[in-house]
Design a protein around this motif. Structure first.
Motif, PDB file in Angstrom:
ATOM      1  N   ASP A 159       0.862  -1.178   0.000  1.00  0.00           N
ATOM      2  CA  ASP A 159       0.000   0.000   0.000  1.00  0.00           C
ATOM      3  C   ASP A 159       0.898   1.228   0.000  1.00  0.00           C
ATOM      4  O   ASP A 159       1.803   1.337   0.834  1.00  0.00           O
ATOM      5  CB  ASP A 159      -0.894   0.018   1.233  1.00  0.00           C
ATOM      6  CG  ASP A 159      -1.902  -1.114   1.244  1.00  0.00           C
ATOM      7  OD1 ASP A 159      -1.919  -1.916   0.299  1.00  0.00           O
ATOM      8  OD2 ASP A 159      -2.679  -1.187   2.208  1.00  0.00           O
ATOM      9  N   LEU A 160       0.658   2.138  -0.936  1.00  0.00           N
ATOM     10  CA  LEU A 160       1.475   3.342  -1.026  1.00  0.00           C
ATOM     11  C   LEU A 160       0.664   4.542  -0.549  1.00  0.00           C
ATOM     12  O   LEU A 160      -0.458   4.758  -1.024  1.00  0.00           O
ATOM     13  CB  LEU A 160       1.958   3.539  -2.460  1.00  0.00           C
ATOM     14  CG  LEU A 160       2.896   2.431  -2.951  1.00  0.00           C
ATOM     15  CD1 LEU A 160       3.132   2.541  -4.446  1.00  0.00           C
ATOM     16  CD2 LEU A 160       4.208   2.484  -2.203  1.00  0.00           C
ATOM     17  N   PRO A 161       1.214   5.323   0.378  1.00  0.00           N
ATOM     18  CA  PRO A 161       0.473   6.446   0.945  1.00  0.00           C
ATOM     19  C   PRO A 161       0.293   7.581  -0.056  1.00  0.00           C
ATOM     20  O   PRO A 161       1.106   7.765  -0.967  1.00  0.00           O
ATOM     21  CB  PRO A 161       1.350   6.887   2.111  1.00  0.00           C
ATOM     22  CG  PRO A 161       2.737   6.502   1.706  1.00  0.00           C
ATOM     23  CD  PRO A 161       2.579   5.234   0.915  1.00  0.00           C
ATOM     24  N   ALA A 162      -0.765   8.334   0.148  1.00  0.00           N
ATOM     25  CA  ALA A 162      -1.055   9.488  -0.709  1.00  0.00           C
ATOM     26  C   ALA A 162       0.036  10.540  -0.573  1.00  0.00           C
ATOM     27  O   ALA A 162       0.682  10.658   0.473  1.00  0.00           O
ATOM     28  CB  ALA A 162      -2.405  10.085  -0.331  1.00  0.00           C
ATOM     29  N   LEU A 163       0.225  11.292  -1.632  1.00  0.00           N
ATOM     30  CA  LEU A 163       1.188  12.383  -1.607  1.00  0.00           C
ATOM     31  C   LEU A 163       0.838  13.378  -0.511  1.00  0.00           C
ATOM     32  O   LEU A 163       1.693  13.808   0.252  1.00  0.00           O
ATOM     33  CB  LEU A 163       1.221  13.098  -2.971  1.00  0.00           C
ATOM     34  CG  LEU A 163       2.047  14.386  -3.036  1.00  0.00           C
ATOM     35  CD1 LEU A 163       3.512  14.090  -2.792  1.00  0.00           C
ATOM     36  CD2 LEU A 163       1.835  15.075  -4.376  1.00  0.00           C
TER      37      LEU A 163
END
Length: 179
Positions: free
Chosen positions: A46-50
């Motif tokens: 899971d990649l966090p939002a900018l």
């Protein structure tokens, strides 16, 4: 005969050294290096939002039946600035979702970059070094084409501002990922 015993290892070493030197002297471009992800699912992270203005993404976001293009970029990357018009053009294609992956960059600087050149992305995530390794990032910009099942189908290294990369590599990869 005794001399041959001493000379043979020296000759063998010289031949091996020449072969290794030749291999090391050949320039290797990152776009010549194959991606280990081709034909495999996107990395399971899971990649966090900018920032609060956008959404990040995870592997489930790629298995929705739509082709997704992930562009890896950074605000400090000059070719990323040059490819902004091509990404803006791609964002008008309703059959493709365009996600951005900010690589090793400050969120405020990345947001300022997007405010300046335009934001073509529907989702933007931040990638740390570990995520970069999982995606197989050699540098920025890089672009991945992912089919509707979450399988990576293509990797394009370099700015999409080069017409050859956009029309001869990206568009055919998108068409192939749709089928």
């Amino acid at each position: 005969m005794k001399r041959l015993i001493y000379i043979l290892p020296v000759v063998a070493f010289a031949v091996l050294a020449a072969i290794l030197f030749y291999q090391l002297s050949q320039p290797k471009s990152p776009d010549e290096l194959p991606s280990a992800l081709i034909g495999k699912p996107v990395p399971p992270r899971d990649l966090p939002a900018l920032d609060a203005q956008t959404l990040g993404f995870d592997p489930r976001d790629f298995a929705t039946g739509h082709v997704t293009v992930v562009n890896i970029w950074a605000s400090w990357c000059a070719p990323c600035r040059a490819e902004a018009p091509a990404l803006a053009q791609l964002s008008t294609n309703k059959d493709v979702r365009l996600f951005g992956l900010v690589y090793q960059d400050n969120p405020q600087t990345a947001r300022a970059f997007l405010d300046e050149v335009g934001n073509p992305f529907t989702r933007i995530a931040r990638a740390d070094g570990r995520a970069g390794i999982e995606w197989g990032v050699y540098g920025v910009p890089e672009t991945f084409v992912i089919d509707g099942h979450g399988i990576v189908r293509a990797r394009i290294v370099g700015a999409l501002s080069d017409d050859d990369k956009y029309t001869r590599e990206l568009l055919p990869a998108i068409a192939a990922a749709k089928s």
